[in-house]
Design a protein around this motif. Structure first.
Motif, PDB file in Angstrom:
ATOM      1  N   THR A  77      -1.252   3.555  -5.987  1.00 11.69           N
ATOM      2  CA  THR A  77      -1.800   2.432  -5.217  1.00 11.69           C
ATOM      3  C   THR A  77      -2.912   1.725  -5.992  1.00 11.69           C
ATOM      4  OG1 THR A  77      -2.978   1.806  -3.183  1.00 11.69           O
ATOM      5  CG2 THR A  77      -3.361   4.021  -4.001  1.00 11.69           C
ATOM      6  N   ASP A 137       1.573  12.140  -3.634  1.00 16.93           N
ATOM      7  CA  ASP A 137       0.769  10.977  -3.225  1.00 16.93           C
ATOM      8  C   ASP A 137      -0.531  11.011  -4.026  1.00 16.93           C
ATOM      9  OD1 ASP A 137      -0.294   8.864  -1.876  1.00 16.93           O
ATOM     10  OD2 ASP A 137      -0.515   9.878   0.055  1.00 16.93           O
ATOM     11  N   SER A 159      -5.329   0.453  -4.305  1.00 16.00           N
ATOM     12  CA  SER A 159      -6.434   0.394  -3.339  1.00 16.00           C
ATOM     13  C   SER A 159      -7.749   0.907  -3.890  1.00 16.00           C
ATOM     14  CB  SER A 159      -6.062   1.189  -2.085  1.00 16.00           C
ATOM     15  OG  SER A 159      -5.086   0.478  -1.360  1.00 16.00           O
ATOM     16  N   LYS A 160      -7.712   1.935  -4.734  1.00 17.26           N
ATOM     17  CA  LYS A 160      -8.965   2.525  -5.205  1.00 17.26           C
ATOM     18  C   LYS A 160      -9.312   2.089  -6.625  1.00 17.26           C
ATOM     19  CE  LYS A 160      -8.900   4.706  -1.265  1.00 17.26           C
ATOM     20  NZ  LYS A 160      -7.544   4.789  -0.804  1.00 17.26           N
ATOM     21  N   TYR A 209      -3.419  14.551   4.591  1.00 14.68           N
ATOM     22  CA  TYR A 209      -3.815  13.160   4.887  1.00 14.68           C
ATOM     23  C   TYR A 209      -3.305  12.767   6.270  1.00 14.68           C
ATOM     24  CZ  TYR A 209      -3.737   8.041   4.382  1.00 14.68           C
ATOM     25  OH  TYR A 209      -3.891   6.684   4.582  1.00 14.68           O
ATOM     26  N   TYR A 236       5.226  17.337   1.107  1.00 16.16           N
ATOM     27  CA  TYR A 236       4.278  16.246   0.878  1.00 16.16           C
ATOM     28  C   TYR A 236       2.977  16.835   0.352  1.00 16.16           C
ATOM     29  CZ  TYR A 236       0.755  12.703   1.865  1.00 16.16           C
ATOM     30  OH  TYR A 236      -0.293  11.812   1.752  1.00 16.16           O
ATOM     31  N   VAL A 244      -0.885  15.853  -1.751  1.00 15.45           N
ATOM     32  CA  VAL A 244      -1.852  14.978  -2.434  1.00 15.45           C
ATOM     33  C   VAL A 244      -2.525  15.909  -3.443  1.00 15.45           C
ATOM     34  CG1 VAL A 244      -3.810  13.393  -2.149  1.00 15.45           C
ATOM     35  CG2 VAL A 244      -2.202  13.747  -0.243  1.00 15.45           C
ATOM     36  N   PRO A 248      -3.459   8.588  -4.726  1.00 10.10           N
ATOM     37  CA  PRO A 248      -4.312   7.401  -4.732  1.00 10.10           C
ATOM     38  C   PRO A 248      -5.631   7.577  -5.503  1.00 10.10           C
ATOM     39  CG  PRO A 248      -4.340   8.432  -2.555  1.00 10.10           C
ATOM     40  CD  PRO A 248      -3.404   9.226  -3.396  1.00 10.10           C
ATOM     41  N   TYR A 249      -6.017   8.839  -5.774  1.00 12.56           N
ATOM     42  CA  TYR A 249      -7.360   9.084  -6.329  1.00 12.56           C
ATOM     43  C   TYR A 249      -7.358   9.573  -7.763  1.00 12.56           C
ATOM     44  CZ  TYR A 249      -8.140   8.888  -1.346  1.00 12.56           C
ATOM     45  OH  TYR A 249      -8.146   8.471  -0.053  1.00 12.56           O
ATOM     46  N   GLY A 268       0.839  -1.198   0.000  1.00 14.24           N
ATOM     47  CA  GLY A 268       0.000   0.000   0.000  1.00 14.24           C
ATOM     48  C   GLY A 268       0.873   1.245   0.000  1.00 14.24           C
ATOM     49  N   SER A 269       0.277   2.392  -0.336  1.00 12.36           N
ATOM     50  CA  SER A 269       1.101   3.606  -0.272  1.00 12.36           C
ATOM     51  C   SER A 269       1.376   3.971   1.149  1.00 12.36           C
ATOM     52  CB  SER A 269       0.503   4.841  -0.943  1.00 12.36           C
ATOM     53  OG  SER A 269      -0.538   4.596  -1.724  1.00 12.36           O
ATOM     54  N   GLN A 270       0.607   3.430   2.054  1.00  9.67           N
ATOM     55  CA  GLN A 270       0.877   3.734   3.460  1.00  9.67           C
ATOM     56  C   GLN A 270       2.299   3.313   3.830  1.00  9.67           C
ATOM     57  OE1 GLN A 270      -1.282   5.570   5.185  1.00  9.67           O
ATOM     58  NE2 GLN A 270       0.312   5.715   6.720  1.00  9.67           N
ATOM     59  N   ASN A 321      -7.185  14.119  -0.267  1.00  5.04           N
ATOM     60  CA  ASN A 321      -7.757  13.618   0.980  1.00  5.04           C
ATOM     61  C   ASN A 321      -7.145  14.470   2.086  1.00  5.04           C
ATOM     62  OD1 ASN A 321      -8.721  12.241   3.168  1.00  5.04           O
ATOM     63  ND2 ASN A 321      -7.583  10.345   2.787  1.00  5.04           N
ATOM     64  N   ARG A 375      -3.434  -4.684  -0.494  1.00  4.33           N
ATOM     65  CA  ARG A 375      -2.339  -3.896   0.097  1.00  4.33           C
ATOM     66  C   ARG A 375      -1.179  -3.750  -0.897  1.00  4.33           C
ATOM     67  NH1 ARG A 375      -4.004  -1.031   1.598  1.00  4.33           N
ATOM     68  NH2 ARG A 375      -2.463  -0.184   3.023  1.00  4.33           N
TER      69      ARG A 375
HETATM   70  C1  LIG Z   1      -3.790  10.393   0.472  1.00  2.00           C
HETATM   71  C2  LIG Z   1      -3.642   8.946   0.780  1.00  2.00           C
HETATM   72  N1  LIG Z   1      -2.424   8.392   0.769  1.00  2.00           N
HETATM   73  C3  LIG Z   1      -2.238   7.100   1.036  1.00  2.00           C
HETATM   74  C4  LIG Z   1      -3.301   6.284   1.350  1.00  2.00           C
HETATM   75  C5  LIG Z   1      -3.004   4.850   1.699  1.00  2.00           C
HETATM   76  O1  LIG Z   1      -3.451   4.020   0.709  1.00  2.00           O
HETATM   77  P1  LIG Z   1      -3.030   2.495   0.628  1.00  2.00           P
HETATM   78  O2  LIG Z   1      -4.302   1.735   0.746  1.00  2.00           O
HETATM   79  O3  LIG Z   1      -2.403   2.357  -0.712  1.00  2.00           O
HETATM   80  O4  LIG Z   1      -2.077   2.200   1.726  1.00  2.00           O
HETATM   81  C6  LIG Z   1      -4.592   6.803   1.378  1.00  2.00           C
HETATM   82  C7  LIG Z   1      -5.712   5.946   1.739  1.00  2.00           C
HETATM   83  O5  LIG Z   1      -6.806   6.322   1.961  1.00  2.00           O
HETATM   84  C8  LIG Z   1      -4.766   8.172   1.091  1.00  2.00           C
HETATM   85  O6  LIG Z   1      -5.955   8.752   1.130  1.00  2.00           O
END
Ligand SMILES: Cc1ncc(COP(=O)(O)O)c(C=O)c1O
Length: 413
Positions: free
Chosen positions: A253, A223, A255-256, A141, A188, A190, A225-226, A115-117, A195, A263
């Protein structure tokens, strides 16, 4: 024996806290998360979540791919992999970045992350010394703040408006810092469908940010993700696509656009940076889930991702529209909100005197929940904002939820 047991009990329970490291002692669970956990199980309409809707998961495609993965790729899918990631997946991601975003991938290396987390945490490990200046958007975020804070940076917050980060204010700040002999290490952002705020940085500001990075010598973490979830408006180039100096680390990522349960995310950046991030990752988890990586490779390589994105957009767009319409219809004067072209969130700002954290309990009693905005600020210094999610509940509930929220706010004003 009995005597020994008795003695053990006489000593009383362990002082658990005494064993934690200083850093662990600083980690705190969010009180809001605890409250929101209760909400998930009641009939409160929750606009608080941050989850993609499970109805957007490409279950049939995954089902088809799984069969092939097991039959033909079990040796790779069930084995340890390299830390940097499953090579066919890394190549497929590179191709996606090149084709779709015009990112010149010949100069870029890619590492797959959990995940990007995880990418955020690794970036903290590799780049942040205690006291380093890290610039974040205000709001930003929340979990990026959590990830970076472990490495003890000094944050500088730069406000957002409808065009994203106020790079003019960043420039002022950079000048001030320079005069004091200080330097920013990392910015950093987004930049696309942010988000929590939902706003998108304009191309002009992206270019300005890159100019500033070059002039004041810092790196940028983009970052994203969207980015693929656009419901209206025109695409804006990725900051990474405009980066000529290798200053941008781009985080993506699955994830979306596939499902967060895999992950799976990635970092795309200068090979020298990726090499260090790879070494940092080795001690964290050796490698990202190989099974998921093989599935994601097939998902990309088979053209399924390209096919599936429009379906996710088709599913979310009416929800975004329903939320914006309901806000227009029900919110009292003095309440403002962002109008996102994509992503998952709308950001609402109330008159200064309202504390949305204090108001949450009243909202929950009325049957609606949101995330108070305070935690999205590095210095928790703004009290009158909230984040609303429009991807998880259906349109009728969104309308009803916004109506209940508006009633709560009217009572508060
Ligand atoms: C801005 C941002 N970065 C990173 C993430 C983490 O995403 P991942 O599920 O890829 O770990 C999210 C998840 O909601 C996010 O909103």
């Amino acid at each position: 024996m009995e005597e020994a047991l008795k003695k053990k009990f006489e000593k009383g329970p362990l002082n658990f806290e005494a064993y934690f490291s200083e850093k662990a002692l600083k980690m705190k669970a969010s009180e809001i998360r605890e409250l929101l956990k209760l909400v998930e199980t009641s009939d409160v309409i929750s606009l608080a979540g941050g989850l993609p809707n499970p109805k957007t998961f490409p279950v049939d495609i995954i089902d088809k791919i799984l069969d092939e993965v097991i039959r033909e790729h079990a040796d790779k899918a069930l084995q340890y992999g390299t830390t940097k990631g499953f090579t066919p997946l890394r190549l497929a991601i590179a191709e996606w970045l090149r084709k779709r975003y015009s990112i010149p991938t010949s100069k870029v290396d890619i590492m797959v992350t959990s995940g990007s987390q995880q990418a955020l945490d690794l970036i903290g490990r590799v780049f942040i010394n205690p006291g380093d200046i890290v610039v974040v958007e205000a709001p930003t975020y929340l979990a990026a703040l959590q990830a970076f804070s472990f490495y003890e940076p000094n944050y500088i917050q730069i406000p957002l408006d409808d065009e994203g980060m106020r790079t003019d204010l960043l420039e002022e700040k950079l000048r001030e810092l320079k005069a004091e002999g200080k330097k920013v290490k990392l910015v950093y952002t987004v930049p696309t469908f942010q988000n929590p705020a939902g706003v998108t940085m304009t191309e002009e500001r992206r270019k300005h940010l890159l100019e500033l990075a070059s002039e004041y010598d810092f790196i940028i973490v983009e970052d994203d993700p969207y980015g693929e979830l656009r419901y209206s408006g025109k695409p804006v180039p990725k900051i990474k696509a405009l980066d000529t100096e290798g200053r941008v680390l781009y985080l993506g990522t699955f994830s979306k656009i596939l499902a967060p349960g895999f992950r799976l995310g990635w970092i795309a950046g200068e090979p020298h940076f990726i090499r260090k991030l790879e070494i940092a990752k080795q001690s964290v988890d050796l490698c990202t889930n190989a099974f998921g990586q093989v599935v994601a490779w097939k998902y990309l390589e088979g053209g399924y991702l390209e096919e599936h994105i429009p379906k996710i957009i088709e599913f979310y767009k009416p929800r975004r529209d329903a939320m914006l319409e309901a806000l227009e219809e029900y919110m009292p004067e003095g309440v403002k909100w962002t109008k996102p072209d994509g992503g998952m969130f709308v950001w609402v700002t109330l008159p200064d005197r309202v504390d949305t954290k204090l108001m949450l309990e009243k909202a929950v009693k009325r049957g609606v929940a949101y995330v108070p905005g305070e935690a999205f600020y590095a210095y928790r210094d703004v009290k009158n904002t909230m984040r609303l999610n429009f991807t998880y509940v259906d349109e009728d509930k969104i309308r009803e939820g916004v109506k209940r929220l508006a009633e709560t706010i009217k009572e508060e004003l």
